[in-house]
Design an enzyme around this catalytic site. Sequence first.
Site, PDB file in Angstrom:
ATOM      1  N   TYR A  61       1.084  -1.048  -0.087  1.00  0.00           N
ATOM      2  CA  TYR A  61      -0.193  -0.010   0.057  1.00  0.00           C
ATOM      3  C   TYR A  61       0.883   1.280  -0.064  1.00  0.00           C
ATOM      4  O   TYR A  61       1.643   1.487   0.841  1.00  0.00           O
ATOM      5  CB  TYR A  61      -1.016   0.092   1.204  1.00  0.00           C
ATOM      6  CG  TYR A  61      -1.785   1.203   1.361  1.00  0.00           C
ATOM      7  CD1 TYR A  61      -3.120   0.938   1.242  1.00  0.00           C
ATOM      8  CD2 TYR A  61      -1.378   2.539   1.715  1.00  0.00           C
ATOM      9  CE1 TYR A  61      -4.149   1.979   1.130  1.00  0.00           C
ATOM     10  CE2 TYR A  61      -2.373   3.504   1.770  1.00  0.00           C
ATOM     11  CZ  TYR A  61      -3.585   3.260   1.685  1.00  0.00           C
ATOM     12  OH  TYR A  61      -4.530   4.400   1.678  1.00  0.00           O
ATOM     13  N   THR A  62       1.030   2.026  -1.024  1.00  0.00           N
ATOM     14  CA  THR A  62       1.809   2.928  -1.065  1.00  0.00           C
ATOM     15  C   THR A  62       1.336   4.367  -1.174  1.00  0.00           C
ATOM     16  O   THR A  62       2.034   5.392  -1.409  1.00  0.00           O
ATOM     17  CB  THR A  62       2.654   3.003  -2.434  1.00  0.00           C
ATOM     18  OG1 THR A  62       1.900   3.020  -3.748  1.00  0.00           O
ATOM     19  CG2 THR A  62       3.593   1.389  -2.616  1.00  0.00           C
ATOM     20  N   TYR A 125       2.189   5.082   6.768  1.00  0.00           N
ATOM     21  CA  TYR A 125       2.729   4.322   5.575  1.00  0.00           C
ATOM     22  C   TYR A 125       4.096   4.029   6.010  1.00  0.00           C
ATOM     23  O   TYR A 125       4.509   2.836   6.070  1.00  0.00           O
ATOM     24  CB  TYR A 125       2.920   5.041   4.181  1.00  0.00           C
ATOM     25  CG  TYR A 125       3.939   4.513   3.367  1.00  0.00           C
ATOM     26  CD1 TYR A 125       3.451   3.367   2.597  1.00  0.00           C
ATOM     27  CD2 TYR A 125       5.095   4.913   2.994  1.00  0.00           C
ATOM     28  CE1 TYR A 125       4.331   2.877   1.636  1.00  0.00           C
ATOM     29  CE2 TYR A 125       6.062   4.484   2.226  1.00  0.00           C
ATOM     30  CZ  TYR A 125       5.558   3.245   1.346  1.00  0.00           C
ATOM     31  OH  TYR A 125       6.444   2.815   0.528  1.00  0.00           O
TER      32      TYR A 125
END
Length: 294
Positions: A61-62, A125
């Site tokens: 997941y970027t 993140y």
Amino acid sequence: MRIAVIGAKGQVGWELARRAPLLGHEALAWDMAELDITDAVAVDRALAVSGADAVINAAAYTAVDKAEQEPELAFAVNRDGPAHLAAACNRLHIPLLHISTDYVYDGNKPSPYVEDDPVAPLGVYGQSKAEGDDAVLRLLPRHLILRVSWVFGIHGHNFVKTMLRLAQEREELRVVADQFGCPTYAGDIADTLLELAGRTAEIDASGAWGTYHYCGAPATTWHGFASAIIEQAPAVEVLRVQTITAITTADYPTPAARPANSVLDSSRLAFRFGIQPRRWRDGLHALLVASYAG
């Protein structure tokens, strides 16, 4: 060698899937639609029947800013997914090569980060990726964690494509000039991972499993990177942009904080495996040639 490529539709995963056969490997290419790595049972089943000799995890997941609003999803993909893969690989006695990020660091170090520097992520993140790294390290001795930075490639969305699109629409680009990092071509990351996957017997013998850095050279800023993109853009591209203005991070606030310095030291990888960082301008040229070919 049969390699299971996880995240095959991402920037690096796409390169892995297309380059593996050229190097004599068989690629089993899976994206989230084919294999949801947040589902431990699905991961076990898929790898158990895959016949894979190694697994490369390029899934992540970027969406750095969006992760601040979707922490559960970010942690499911970036922490739990690698944990499921590592546990399954451990049961099957196969190695896992896992892609990590420069965003696990806080950016306060004045010099390039080395692998032994403590992680201190600034946002969801980076924290989710750091915890994914830790899970791989704890659950699977035969692992390689490859931390990369500022990835750009032919496939998918990235900074290069964004700059070219904006350069067609605007006369001025305002780009942050006080964040330092190392742009890294997705094709170079894929080549590095495939070479390492093919050397697992050597790594077993030397005990060289662990965490490594790999990034393009030399370090630059987002402003410097943007200037090079516009400079190298093919003459066939009609660009409106006249000025690329340097701004500060404070001038461009984002939901998630970015490290001011995310330059990575790749010397450990070079010393142990002879893999040298490639100039990011060469990767940029390859992307532009491929994008405008024909």
